[in-house]
Write an enzyme that holds these catalytic residues in place. Structure first.
Site, short mmCIF file in Angstrom:
data_model
loop_
_atom_site.label_atom_id
_atom_site.label_comp_id
_atom_site.label_asym_id
_atom_site.label_seq_id
_atom_site.Cartn_x
_atom_site.Cartn_y
_atom_site.Cartn_z
NE ARG A 62 -2.35 -1.57 3.25
CZ ARG A 62 -2.60 -1.24 4.84
NH1 ARG A 62 -3.56 -0.35 4.96
NH2 ARG A 62 -2.19 -1.44 5.95
CG ASN A 98 -3.26 -4.32 2.86
OD1 ASN A 98 -3.54 -4.47 2.47
ND2 ASN A 98 -3.52 -4.13 4.38
#
Length: 97
Positions: free
Chosen positions: A26, A44
Protein backbone atom coordinates in the site's frame (compact mmCIF):
# COMPACT_ATOMS: atom_id res chain seq x y z
CA UNK A 1 -6.70 16.62 -13.69
CA UNK A 2 -8.74 16.85 -16.85
CA UNK A 3 -12.52 17.09 -16.71
CA UNK A 4 -13.97 13.59 -17.09
CA UNK A 5 -16.52 14.85 -19.64
CA UNK A 6 -13.68 15.24 -22.16
CA UNK A 7 -12.95 11.52 -22.17
CA UNK A 8 -9.40 12.23 -21.03
CA UNK A 9 -9.91 10.60 -17.63
CA UNK A 10 -10.47 6.91 -17.01
CA UNK A 11 -10.74 4.80 -13.85
CA UNK A 12 -9.83 1.17 -13.32
CA UNK A 13 -10.18 -1.18 -10.36
CA UNK A 14 -7.41 -3.70 -9.83
CA UNK A 15 -7.51 -6.63 -7.43
CA UNK A 16 -3.92 -7.73 -6.86
CA UNK A 17 -3.30 -11.36 -5.83
CA UNK A 18 -0.20 -12.97 -4.39
CA UNK A 19 2.05 -12.06 -1.48
CA UNK A 20 0.88 -8.46 -1.38
CA UNK A 21 0.09 -7.79 2.28
CA UNK A 22 2.75 -7.17 4.91
CA UNK A 23 5.32 -6.18 2.27
CA UNK A 24 4.73 -2.40 2.03
CA UNK A 25 2.46 -2.75 -0.99
CA UNK A 26 0.00 0.00 0.00
CA UNK A 27 2.76 2.44 0.94
CA UNK A 28 4.65 1.80 -2.30
CA UNK A 29 1.46 2.00 -4.38
CA UNK A 30 0.64 5.41 -2.91
CA UNK A 31 4.18 6.59 -3.68
CA UNK A 32 3.99 5.37 -7.27
CA UNK A 33 0.56 6.96 -7.78
CA UNK A 34 1.87 10.26 -6.41
CA UNK A 35 4.88 10.06 -8.73
CA UNK A 36 2.61 9.47 -11.74
CA UNK A 37 -0.04 12.00 -10.73
CA UNK A 38 -2.79 9.39 -10.44
CA UNK A 39 -5.84 9.67 -8.18
CA UNK A 40 -7.75 6.95 -6.36
CA UNK A 41 -7.06 4.64 -3.43
CA UNK A 42 -5.41 1.44 -2.24
CA UNK A 43 -6.58 -0.87 0.55
CA UNK A 44 -6.01 -4.34 1.92
CA UNK A 45 -8.91 -6.76 1.65
CA UNK A 46 -9.82 -9.46 4.17
CA UNK A 47 -9.10 -12.20 1.61
CA UNK A 48 -5.39 -11.26 1.44
CA UNK A 49 -5.59 -9.32 -1.81
CA UNK A 50 -5.02 -5.60 -2.33
CA UNK A 51 -7.65 -3.46 -4.06
CA UNK A 52 -6.58 -0.41 -6.04
CA UNK A 53 -8.72 2.10 -7.89
CA UNK A 54 -6.72 4.42 -10.11
CA UNK A 55 -8.03 7.42 -12.02
CA UNK A 56 -6.32 9.75 -14.46
CA UNK A 57 -5.24 10.12 -18.05
CA UNK A 58 -5.20 6.79 -19.91
CA UNK A 59 -1.38 6.78 -20.12
CA UNK A 60 -1.09 7.37 -16.35
CA UNK A 61 -3.61 4.64 -15.53
CA UNK A 62 -1.88 2.20 -17.91
CA UNK A 63 1.51 2.92 -16.31
CA UNK A 64 0.07 2.44 -12.83
CA UNK A 65 -1.55 -0.87 -13.81
CA UNK A 66 1.75 -2.06 -15.30
CA UNK A 67 3.48 -1.20 -12.01
CA UNK A 68 0.83 -3.12 -10.04
CA UNK A 69 1.59 -6.27 -12.07
CA UNK A 70 5.11 -6.19 -10.59
CA UNK A 71 4.56 -4.47 -7.24
CA UNK A 72 7.27 -3.30 -4.88
CA UNK A 73 10.39 -5.20 -3.87
CA UNK A 74 9.33 -8.03 -1.57
CA UNK A 75 5.91 -8.53 -3.13
CA UNK A 76 5.06 -11.54 -5.27
CA UNK A 77 2.19 -10.64 -7.58
CA UNK A 78 0.58 -13.73 -9.08
CA UNK A 79 -2.33 -12.06 -10.91
CA UNK A 80 -4.22 -8.79 -11.27
CA UNK A 81 -7.95 -8.61 -12.07
CA UNK A 82 -8.81 -5.33 -13.80
CA UNK A 83 -12.24 -3.83 -14.37
CA UNK A 84 -13.50 -0.51 -15.73
CA UNK A 85 -15.07 1.97 -13.33
CA UNK A 86 -16.67 5.35 -14.01
CA UNK A 87 -14.41 8.31 -13.13
CA UNK A 88 -15.46 10.06 -9.93
CA UNK A 89 -13.31 13.18 -10.17
CA UNK A 90 -10.88 12.42 -7.36
CA UNK A 91 -7.88 14.74 -7.16
CA UNK A 92 -5.49 12.70 -5.00
CA UNK A 93 -4.44 9.18 -4.14
CA UNK A 94 -4.90 7.81 -0.65
CA UNK A 95 -4.49 4.68 1.44
CA UNK A 96 -7.72 3.43 2.99
CA UNK A 97 -7.26 1.71 6.36
Amino acid sequence: MADDTTGDVIRRRAIVHGRVQGVGFRFSTEGEADRLGAAGFVRNRADGTVEVEVEGAPSVVDEMLAWLREGPLGAEVTSVEISDEPPVGEAEFRTVH
